[in-house]
Design an enzyme around this catalytic site. Structure first.
Site, PDB file in Angstrom:
ATOM      1  N   HIS A 144       0.844  -1.187   0.000  1.00  0.00           N
ATOM      2  CA  HIS A 144       0.000   0.000   0.000  1.00  0.00           C
ATOM      3  C   HIS A 144       0.883   1.243   0.000  1.00  0.00           C
ATOM      4  CE1 HIS A 144      -3.301  -2.500   0.076  1.00  0.00           C
ATOM      5  NE2 HIS A 144      -3.685  -2.432   1.326  1.00  0.00           N
ATOM      6  N   LYS A 585     -12.955   5.250   7.685  1.00  0.00           N
ATOM      7  CA  LYS A 585     -13.359   6.238   6.673  1.00  0.00           C
ATOM      8  C   LYS A 585     -14.886   6.294   6.574  1.00  0.00           C
ATOM      9  CE  LYS A 585     -12.617   5.258   2.239  1.00  0.00           C
ATOM     10  NZ  LYS A 585     -13.789   5.361   1.341  1.00  0.00           N
TER      11      LYS A 585
END
Length: 928
Positions: A144, A585
């Site tokens: 990532h 999120k």
């Protein structure tokens, strides 16, 4: 002593700063050095006392910089941060060594401290052994893209670390010290001349090699040292005759080359390449180590007699592998060297095989190669046992034992590659296959129960479903992944793969779909002999809604008899992955943390109900907003009774370089994680103390209020997403060549769903909001408290007594400290709708102030990070150096986004802008 120690650290930082200044003067010129020094001194003075005139002068200086000078200034600050990171890492390592030398109890999280706690509480050696035998500590490296440093730069920094450590030798004379300082200056000069920004976007192959860097540079040294340290601590605490044996509890995993969710660049052949590159790396290391051992184990048969099992094995090897050496009488009287040379010959054949297969997957292989790691480990153990048989136990337990630990940890596969794909890809593949059978099935129209019944039947059939002649390209690729997995298990190792992770798991059928597709490649199913399963599946639950549905989905799955048979055939272990990033999120830090906590309790209880062992796989990122934070505390903060000796978690981006670039730090980080796991697994030997029910009730209410506040801002505030895109460099982060995966699921989509969790967190960090890690906590605490002093007492008690709540608020303190609402406000100059942006900013600032006040009050602290002064000092030192970078970034963003300028003029400002992103990431240390 602390004052003296800090003085040493400051002296080292000053030395690095002086050497960097000298390099800047010589290589970049006095104008650059003067600009850097003016900004550095100016922002340090502004941190001490605000001076409007001084601030304007510094702003004018930044605005007057041309693009080339701006690049040099940004690079200077970035390099300074890298050198400070080295100084701090080295200092912390020296402090730990000093504690070891004094002979007293070591730091919290050391093997010594944890075993002393066990011993003082009456834990018997047999109980210690019981916990040890269940331990599996498994970090999983992912690609990532939050690590902005190139591998070349990391290698240079490692050299600087090693050279600077030589300066600590008190025996150095003046000339020697001067010589080492010159070497250090040369390394800094090389770093200055090495471009820290990639000129090309990395390919997946580059990302795989980046992952391998940490093994070569540190982990091959760190892993055996971790085992040695634990053995020493056991001897020291429980005595040399305790009978406690240290098993090989470390396992490493990877997603790099296996994670295809949202990354179109990861193909089936990419996965095969990753596994082969892993094997090549570890074989090269074994060849190096076996060669070293052949120069160490030089015992003569004239002076000692190896045991019978060893001699028989050697005779068999000589017969089966006669070509190992040019002379048949080589080392005739040095049997261990003779054995090791045969082993080296066989390893070379393994290496030749994998390199040939990398060029041509159909290349023939040597019959002299080891068929698997088992035979290699058996040979090492044979030497070990024989050495002990003639009184050379000390020799056997030195370098040879380290190699055995490595072989048991890394096998011939180095790390278990996880494969990840999104659930809809499997559903589409199944639908495609079933629609083209002799008796077509409209899979998409089936209910969940009908799907489960059909899939269970298909997997249990002894004859596999025939593949249609014409299937969709996506279906072909999905099936090819399973075929590659089957091939690599045979070619490299049965342990080459970890689990098959299904992202966006919403139903039990999503797991059975994968099992059915795997059965078509011969990885699972039923034959006349019974059930077999060479695939472990890990459903991933990511959003708040998914976490709330985890219990019914997993209950449905474990209730299917066929699935239970497959689980039994694969070892009765069900892995479940929990996604920290998307849940945070989605609903904010409080709702995410609390739903994850409850999900762990539900899954563990369910596994116990069905008599299945459960391992939780934590999808943590670097920042608090993505599940980050100190590993030791994070493991202890898991719900009581849910950690049964095993834990698996993702390690990514800048976290990898922070933890594993230097073997000295890697030993510490691995130790802290293992001891956290060791303590959290005490439920193996005694019933865990349950959480107080009232704590859960409080968290439920806090979670609801926190989620509502977070959603009110992020989902229900008009213009909020525009605010995010305008007052942070999130769009420009996508231009930074740091990862092979796209930053958005849909290029044109500005929705919260479309942006990936990493750039979401990265963007807020760059503009010094760090919002994902704390927003909603202040409102939730304030709403629940009211003006009730009794409730405040309860929260304080929770903070002191409940590791989960303490870790939650401690981590939020770190993010609050890294935030800077003053600088965040400066980014409003970038907003296209100033009034709307100002209104949103004021809401964020108000919540920041509320959260700061409430968290300090609950933790009973006068200032943030008051309980971790070392971290507080480290971050405080960085702030004045981050300030100029943020102001440079704002200026560069204005110019790059100014459509009144020509494209050529705008492009000129992109380079310093991208470098400012790198530099701020390096200074803040955890970004995504």
């Amino acid at each position: 002593m602390a004052g003296m120690s800090d003085k040493q650290l400051r002296a080292r930082v000053r030395l690095f700063g002086d050497l960097l200044g000298k390099v800047l003067q010589e290589q970049a010129g006095s104008e650059v050095l003067e600009a850097v020094e003016t900004l550095r001194r100016g922002y340090i003075s502004l941190r001490k006392s605000n001076n409007g005139r001084k601030r304007q002068q510094l702003t004018r200086l930044i605005e007057a910089l041309d693009a080339e000078t701006a690049v040099h200034v940004v690079r200077a600050f970035s390099l300074y941060f890298s050198l400070v990171n080295i100084a701090e890492e080295a200092f912390q390592h020296r402090e730990r060594r000093r504690q070891v030398r004094t002979g007293g109890p070591l730091w919290t999280g050391s093997f010594d401290r944890v075993l002393r706690e066990y011993y003082s509480q009456g834990i018997e050696p047999a109980q210690v052994q019981k916990v040890l035998d269940r331990l599996v500590y498994s970090p999983v490296f992912t690609a990532h893209p939050t690590e902005a440093k190139r591998r070349t730069v990391m290698e240079n920094l490692r050299r600087a670390f090693v050279i600077s450590e030589q300066l600590n030798d008190p025996r150095l004379g003046k000339e020697e010290r001067l010589n080492i300082t010159r070497q250090l200056e040369a390394e800094i000069q090389i770093l200055w001349k090495t471009d820290e920004v990639r000129t090309q976007k990395p390919q997946v192959r580059d990302e795989i090699k980046n992952g391998l860097f940490y093994f070569r540079e540190s982990l091959f040294d760190a892993v055996p040292e971790v085992y040695r340290n634990m053995e020493k601590a056991i001897r020291r605490t429980y005595g040399p005759d305790s009978g406690i044996k240290v098993p090989d509890f470390l396992q490493f995993g990877s997603w790099i080359g296996g994670d295809r969710d949202g990354n179109p660049n990861v193909k089936p052949e990419t996965t095969a390449m990753a596994v082969r590159l892993h094997q090549r790396e570890i074989l090269r290391e074994y060849l190096r180590l076996v060669t070293e051992l052949s120069h160490v184990l030089t015992q003569s048969r004239l002076l000692c007699e190896p045991n019978e099992a060893f001699l028989e094995g050697l005779a068999r090897d000589e017969q089966e592998h006669p070509a190992f050496g040019t002379k048949s009488d080589r080392f005739l009287y040095e049997p261990y060297r003779r054995k090791l040379y045969i082993m080296r010959f066989r390893l070379y054949q393994n290496l030749h095989n994998v390199e040939a297969r990398m060029e041509d997957p159909e290349a023939p292989v040597s019959e002299h190669a080891y068929p698997s790691e088992r035979e290699f480990i058996a040979d090492l153990n044979q030497i070990h046992d024989s050495l002990r048989s003639h009184g050379d136990e000390v020799v056997a337990n030195a370098q040879l034992k380290d190699v055995i630990h490595l072989a048991k940890t890394f096998g011939f596969y180095l790390m278990h590659l996880d494969v990840r794909q999104e659930s809809t890809r499997h559903s589409k593949a199944v639908a495609d296959l079933l629609s083209k059978q002799m008796q077509p099935v409209d899979y998409a129209s089936l209910s969940e129960s009908e799907r489960l019944e059909l899939l269970a039947d298909l997997v249990s059939r002894e004859n596999r479903l025939p593949l249609p002649e014409s299937i969709a390209e996506e279906t072909t690729e999905t099936l090819e992944v399973f075929r590659v997995m089957a091939q690599m298990r045979e070619e490299v190792s049965p342990d080459a793969f970890g689990t098959y992770v299904i992202s966006m798991t919403h139903a039990a059928s999503h797991v059975l779909e994968v099992m059915f597709l795997a059965s078509l490649a011969g990885l699972a199913g039923r034959t006349e002999e019974g059930w077999f399963c060479n695939l472990r599946i890990s459903p991933l639950f990511e959003t708040i809604e998914d976490l709330e549905h985890i219990e019914p989905v997993m209950r449905n799955l474990l209730s299917i008899p066929g699935y239970r048979e497959l689980l039994k055939a694969s070892g009765e272990l069900q892995e479940v992955m929990l996604g920290y990033s998307d849940s945070c999120k989605d609903g904010g830090i409080l709702a995410s943390a609390w739903n994850l906590y409850q999900a762990q309790q539900q899954v563990t209880a369910l596994a116990g109900e069905f008599g299945v062992e459960c391992r939780l796989f934590h999808g943590r990122g670097g920042t608090v907003g993505r599940g980050g934070g100190p590993t030791h505390e994070a493991i202890l903060a898991q719900p009581a009774g849910t950690v049964h000796g095993q834990i698996k978690f993702t390690e990514q981006g800048e976290v990898l370089s922070n933890k594993y670039s230097n073997s000295e730090t890697a030993v510490y980080e691995l130790t802290m994680g293992v001891t956290g796991l060791f303590k959290a697994s005490r439920c193996i030997i005694e019933p865990p103390k349950p959480d107080a029910p009232e704590y859960h009730q409080v968290m439920q209410e806090l979670s609801r209020a926190g989620e509502d506040a977070f959603r009110d801002l992020t989902d229900r505030t008009e213009g909020f997403l525009d605010y995010f895109y305008e007052v942070s460099p999130v769009s420009e982060i996508g231009l930074l060549k740091i990862g092979s995966r796209p930053s958005h699921r849909s290029k044109q989509d500005r929705s919260k769903d479309s942006i990936r969790a990493i750039p979401w967190v990265f963007g807020w960090a760059q503009s010094r909001h760090t919002l994902p890690a704390w927003f909603g906590i202040g409102t939730a605490l304030g709403n629940w408290l009211g003006n009730d002093p009794e409730r405040m007492r309860q929260l304080r008690h929770m903070y002191q007594e409940w590791p989960f709540f303490r870790a939650l608020l401690s981590n939020s303190q770190m993010s609050l400290f890294k935030a800077d609402m003053g600088i965040a406000g400066e980014y409003l100059d970038l907003a296209q709708h100033p009034e709307s942006a100002r209104s949103i900013y004021e809401r964020i600032r108000g919540e920041y102030d509320r959260t700061l006040k409430r968290v300090l009050s609950v933790a009973e602290l006068k200032e943030l990070l008051g309980e971790t002064p070392t971290l507080q000092l480290s971050l405080s030192r960085r702030n004045p150096y981050l300030d100029p970078l943020n102001h440079i970034q704002i200026t560069m963003l204005k110019r790059y986004r100014n459509e009144a300028l020509s494209e050529e003029e705008r492009e000129a400002w992109l380079d310093p802008l991208l470098r400012s992103i790198n530099a701020i990431a390096t200074g803040m240390r955890n970004t995504g």
